[in-house]
Design an enzyme around this catalytic site. Sequence first.
Site, short mmCIF file in Angstrom:
data_model
loop_
_atom_site.label_atom_id
_atom_site.label_comp_id
_atom_site.label_asym_id
_atom_site.label_seq_id
_atom_site.Cartn_x
_atom_site.Cartn_y
_atom_site.Cartn_z
N GLU A 108 8.87 16.44 15.47
CA GLU A 108 9.39 16.18 13.94
C GLU A 108 8.53 17.15 13.17
O GLU A 108 6.87 17.38 13.37
CB GLU A 108 8.83 14.75 13.67
CG GLU A 108 9.61 14.49 11.93
CD GLU A 108 9.04 13.39 11.47
OE1 GLU A 108 7.93 12.92 11.66
OE2 GLU A 108 9.95 12.62 11.21
N GLU B 169 9.24 1.67 10.99
CA GLU B 169 10.28 2.83 10.87
C GLU B 169 9.60 3.98 10.86
O GLU B 169 8.86 4.38 9.86
CB GLU B 169 11.10 2.49 9.59
CG GLU B 169 11.88 1.47 9.62
CD GLU B 169 13.06 1.32 10.41
OE1 GLU B 169 13.47 2.67 10.95
OE2 GLU B 169 13.50 0.32 11.07
N LYS C 224 0.89 -1.34 -0.08
CA LYS C 224 -0.13 0.02 -0.07
C LYS C 224 0.83 1.22 0.11
O LYS C 224 1.60 1.68 1.07
CB LYS C 224 -0.76 -0.09 1.29
CG LYS C 224 -2.02 0.91 0.95
CD LYS C 224 -2.71 1.61 1.99
CE LYS C 224 -2.19 2.87 2.68
NZ LYS C 224 -2.01 3.95 1.60
N CYS D 258 13.37 10.99 6.86
CA CYS D 258 13.25 10.84 8.21
C CYS D 258 14.57 11.06 9.15
O CYS D 258 14.50 11.18 10.50
CB CYS D 258 12.91 9.51 8.53
SG CYS D 258 13.90 8.14 7.66
P1 NAD Z 1 2.01 8.29 7.64
O1 NAD Z 1 2.06 7.59 8.75
O2 NAD Z 1 0.86 9.58 7.43
O3 NAD Z 1 1.33 7.45 6.44
C1 NAD Z 1 2.28 6.26 5.92
C2 NAD Z 1 1.42 5.20 5.30
O4 NAD Z 1 0.52 4.52 6.37
C3 NAD Z 1 0.61 5.82 4.00
O5 NAD Z 1 0.53 4.81 3.10
C4 NAD Z 1 -0.90 5.88 4.74
O6 NAD Z 1 -1.91 5.70 3.92
C5 NAD Z 1 -0.84 4.82 5.83
N1 NAD Z 1 -1.79 4.80 6.99
C6 NAD Z 1 -2.02 5.98 7.58
N2 NAD Z 1 -2.82 5.85 8.63
C7 NAD Z 1 -2.94 4.51 8.67
C8 NAD Z 1 -3.50 3.51 9.64
N3 NAD Z 1 -4.41 3.85 10.40
N4 NAD Z 1 -3.62 2.37 9.20
C9 NAD Z 1 -2.81 1.67 8.05
N5 NAD Z 1 -2.17 2.57 7.36
C10 NAD Z 1 -2.15 3.81 7.58
O7 NAD Z 1 3.24 8.92 7.22
P2 NAD Z 1 3.64 9.87 5.92
O8 NAD Z 1 3.32 11.40 6.27
O9 NAD Z 1 3.19 9.26 4.86
O10 NAD Z 1 5.22 9.71 6.05
C11 NAD Z 1 6.26 10.60 6.80
C12 NAD Z 1 6.40 10.11 7.99
O11 NAD Z 1 7.32 8.64 7.78
C13 NAD Z 1 7.30 10.85 9.09
O12 NAD Z 1 7.22 10.73 10.32
C14 NAD Z 1 8.83 10.25 8.68
O13 NAD Z 1 9.63 10.72 9.69
C15 NAD Z 1 8.44 8.92 8.44
N6 NAD Z 1 9.34 8.08 7.91
C16 NAD Z 1 10.30 7.38 8.68
C17 NAD Z 1 11.29 6.64 8.13
C18 NAD Z 1 12.11 5.75 8.94
O14 NAD Z 1 13.11 4.90 8.26
N7 NAD Z 1 12.25 5.87 10.10
C19 NAD Z 1 11.49 6.88 6.61
C20 NAD Z 1 10.62 7.49 6.11
C21 NAD Z 1 9.74 8.41 6.55
#
Ligand code: NAD
Length: 484
Positions: free
Chosen positions: A388, A252, A176, A286
């Site tokens: 963040e 992550e 997804k 991130c």
């Molecule tokens: P997000 O958590 O909003 O969404 C990530 C994914 O999860 C999307 O595909 C979204 O549709 C899905 N999602 C959202 N709510 C959900 C739920 N309740 N159940 C299942 N799936 C759900 O994150 P984002 O805004 O897309 O990405 C940014 C975040 O990702 C930042 O916090 C960043 O630090 C983090 N990030 C972490 C790493 C790492 O390696 N630690 C790498 C890249 C990004």
Amino acid sequence: MQEVANFIQGQWVKTGATFDNINPANGKPVAVVHEANAETVHAAVSAAQAAMQGPWGKMPLAKRCQLLYKIADEIERRMDDFVALECEDVGVPEPVARAVFIGRAAHLFRLYADQAKEHMERSYSVDTPDGGKALAYTFHRPKGVVAAIAPWNVPMLLLAFKVAPALAAGNAVVAKPSEVTPRSATLLAEVMQSVGVPDGVYNVVQGFGRDSAGEYLTQHQGVMAYSFTGESTTGAAIMRAAATGLRDVSLELGGKNPAIIFADANLDAVLPGSQMSCFSNTGQICFATERTYVERALYDEYVERLTAVAQSVKIGAPFEAGVQMGPLVSQAHREKVSAAIERAVKDGGELVYGGGIPEFGDERDQGFFIQPTIVTGLPETADFVQHEIFGPVTHIQPFDDEDEVIALATNTAYGLASTIWTQNISCGHRVAAQMQSGLIWLNCWQLRDLRAPFSGHGLSGVGTQGGTESLEFFSDVSTVTLKL
Ligand code: NAD
């Protein structure tokens, strides 16, 4: 306009309920995406279950690995197509998309094919109490159907970090992608099909999180494990959902990463690193440095020189020559980043540079650009220093000694990445040993060998991704002991 469908059992599945995919560099829609409903997600999980029962479930490791090498080759052959989509979805400068987003994704499929061949079986010669010998050996079984839920900031690479080891370990995947960046996962489906990955082994469902594809996927009991990258609060929600049926999670999550710059550091080397760590991918990494601590003797010079760097960053659309920083990914995200900067000023911070929206006088004015931003003078407790932001922002603060800066740098609930700049290697190692983060860079930033594992501590994650750890996550291991 391009239509983006779900990919299930080798078929493109439209649902009729669509949402727009927007180019962040000009605010224009570039595709309509068919949102998966609960039935679509169920069909994807069922297709993956069927694939595990079919030839894929019985395919020898060596043959699976051959398919992974072909996937890598085909991603590279279609490099320009992937780069175009990723640039249009994320707004990232084209050279970064090419080298990092897609180039490294292709590399991961090769790497995991290599590692699976090396790693999946172990054996031990065992001394037995009667003075004889036994042979103990392990075998890894795939978990079954696994979900790969990816964010928008580096879509293809972060998806590949999940899909490549999952397939290498023999699982079937329901992917997804983020609703903001749906298309590289979709193009990957074309790649899978063209190299002969059996139908149902890689499926894609499109949509949002809450009350949409994400939540339906985490509630589906046919999924045995979730590999997720995204925000910490989303990670917690996925962990709660996966607790039903005790399904496994690898998370992550977010970061609030410090950089520590000692007075003996060579600023000519530090500043290019700071430019990358604070502003590359518009701060939407991130591992980005949102908290910078500089030893007092160097503080004024560093603030002045980083400000000059920020002023010189060339902002623009992905394919413009020499562009160093693209837009933020969406209007909503720019509002979030702008609000964080306004709040920092209200909390008493000094806006040294940035915070504004650049003006171009063309279609880019409808995009979601923002200036690189430097803030100083906030207390450690300020939201800007603790939470963040995920934009091209950093807060710079002076420190006087090693103990003080260790306390400051570790004063966060997150624990993803830390950076230390010093010419005193003993000091560097001493401080590194006390950073509570999964990744620590000494005199560099974002230098990564993809064989090395990485993990987030605290709010930054659960489990370890990368390296052979990902193969472990996607496998159930059994040990057989044979008395000889
Ligand atoms: P997000 O958590 O909003 O969404 C990530 C994914 O999860 C999307 O595909 C979204 O549709 C899905 N999602 C959202 N709510 C959900 C739920 N309740 N159940 C299942 N799936 C759900 O994150 P984002 O805004 O897309 O990405 C940014 C975040 O990702 C930042 O916090 C960043 O630090 C983090 N990030 C972490 C790493 C790492 O390696 N630690 C790498 C890249 C990004």
